[in-house]
Design a protein around this motif. Structure first.
Motif, PDB file in Angstrom:
ATOM      1  N   ASN A   2      -3.855  25.930  44.553  1.00 16.73           N
ATOM      2  CA  ASN A   2      -4.214  25.402  43.114  1.00 16.73           C
ATOM      3  C   ASN A   2      -5.392  24.485  43.054  1.00 16.73           C
ATOM      4  O   ASN A   2      -5.635  23.482  43.986  1.00 16.73           O
ATOM      5  CB  ASN A   2      -2.880  25.025  42.309  1.00 16.73           C
ATOM      6  N   PHE A   4      -7.368  21.517  40.564  1.00 19.99           N
ATOM      7  CA  PHE A   4      -6.962  20.527  39.315  1.00 19.99           C
ATOM      8  C   PHE A   4      -8.568  19.933  38.860  1.00 19.99           C
ATOM      9  O   PHE A   4      -8.983  19.838  39.899  1.00 19.99           O
ATOM     10  CB  PHE A   4      -5.976  19.402  39.811  1.00 19.99           C
ATOM     11  N   GLU A 307      -5.472  21.741  29.569  1.00 24.34           N
ATOM     12  CA  GLU A 307      -4.323  20.760  30.229  1.00 24.34           C
ATOM     13  C   GLU A 307      -4.714  20.324  31.626  1.00 24.34           C
ATOM     14  O   GLU A 307      -3.944  19.421  32.521  1.00 24.34           O
ATOM     15  CB  GLU A 307      -2.973  21.161  30.116  1.00 24.34           C
ATOM     16  N   ARG A 309      -4.756  22.133  34.510  1.00 22.90           N
ATOM     17  CA  ARG A 309      -3.578  22.442  35.418  1.00 22.90           C
ATOM     18  C   ARG A 309      -3.899  23.959  36.002  1.00 22.90           C
ATOM     19  O   ARG A 309      -4.993  24.524  35.731  1.00 22.90           O
ATOM     20  CB  ARG A 309      -2.050  22.603  34.894  1.00 22.90           C
TER      21      ARG A 309
END
Length: 356
Positions: A2, A4, A307, A309
């Motif tokens: 992921n 960020f 956000e 994310r």
């Protein structure tokens, strides 16, 4: 893995630019962006010879019609770029947009090789921006309902996924999906959905795959295919996909005690989703209220950007999809021989192996 990055300021509008001015863009994507809170269609670009089409598509939104793709990428007023170009252009323009400081939502397939997704991943890291593959069907509530039913043990342990995706593209239509030089063929179009569904529900790549391709007379690309995936431990998937016939967008989750069937994974706005659960205790069919999965996709990506994310379709999924798609192509070229597709993400796909 992921990614960020810093969240956007509260309430800031997300301004979208779109590479491509096709009927698909004007009919599905631009209305979805415009209808999503906090999002605006700000620019559209086409190739220079199609600038009149870009002007036509941009006009209803008061958006800028750029003369070419590079001009849109350089536009300092844009936050997100949607890439709806031929498959062979996805990696190049995604990397260029990320390097220019834009977040990117790119049509499937994100890339036709795992190496291509790796290039995008590196560019996203370097720019601290998000990139996501546009699997709009994932954003319809019927997919969440199917997943919830599976998680609730409604049909027992998942053992087999059946996935069938197809729609007809006539010969002589000029459709880019029939052009081998532009990455055409059924595998890198409807096949992307058939490849994604089993990996989505098993949560991993298969151990090995195999495929047989069929080619319409006069074409250089495969137009229909059947395939299989082996996930180990008696878990498997059966695929069929085609641009010879259709439409079909159906999948079934076979558990040890029953099945969950999603009857139309492409349910459009205004069309209810239908999910059937069949066990020894009987059959029940649920109606999932209509929803616009294109707008759901735009909204989900916008939330991830706002956000700071992870996206709902992470790059690890795109790497697996590209690896498995390429393996199916290689299997078909080898007459249907099994090709290993181990779930590790740290090396090239192994060579063709002999079926057991």
């Amino acid at each position: 893995m992921n990614r960020f990055f810093p969240a956007r300021p509260q309430g800031a509008e997300l301004r979208w630019g779109v590479l491509g001015a096709t009927a698909y863009i004007s009919g599905h994507l631009l209305p979805a962006i415009a209808a999503t809170d906090g999002c605006a269609v700000a620019a559209v670009a086409s190739r220079p010879r199609h600038h009149a089409r870009a002007l036509e598509v941009a006009k209803p939104y008061g958006a800028t019609a750029h003369q070419d793709y590079a001009a849109l990428i350089a536009d300092p007023d844009l936050d997100v770029v949607y890439i709806a170009l031929p498959n062979t252009d996805h990696v190049e323009w995604t990397v260029r947009a990320l390097a220019a400081g834009k977040h990117v939502l790119v049509e499937k397939p994100m890339a036709m090789s795992e190496e291509g997704v790796g290039r995008i991943e590196q560019a996203a890291d370097a720019a601290s921006r998000l990139a996501m593959e546009a699997f709009m069907y994932r954003c319809h509530p019927q997919q969440q309902r199917a997943a919830a039913l599976l998680a609730s043990d409604a049909v027992g342990e998942l053992r087999l996924v059946r996935a069938a995706f197809a729609f007809e593209i006539p010969s002589g239509s000029g459709n880019i999906r029939l052009d081998a030089a532009l990455g055409g063929g059924a595998t890198w179009d409807v096949g992307c959905y058939a490849i994604d569904v089993p990996q989505l529900f098993f949560g991993r790549a298969p151990d090995r795959v195999g495929a047989r391709f069929f080619r319409r007379t006069g074409l250089a690309v495969e137009t229909s295919a059947t395939g299989w995936m082996d996930f180990g431990g008696g878990r498997a998937a059966v695929l069929d996909y085609s641009i010879d016939y259709g439409p079909r967008a159906w999948y079934e989750l076979q558990g040890t005690r029953g099945t969950i069937t999603v009857h139309n994974a492409w349910a459009m706005a205004g069309e209810n989703g239908v999910v059937t659960v069949r066990t020894a205790d009987g059959v029940r069919t649920e109606t999932v209220p209509a929803d616009n999965h294109y707008q759901g996709q735009v909204a989900a990506f916008a939330r991830a950007v706002a956000e700071g994310r992870p996206t709902p379709c992470p790059l690890v999924d795109s790497r697996r999809a590209a690896r498995v798609g390429a393996a199916l192509v290689r299997s078909a070229a080898a007459g249907g021989a099994a090709v290993a597709t181990a779930d590790g993400l740290d090396g090239p796909t192994p060579a063709v192996t002999v079926p057991a």
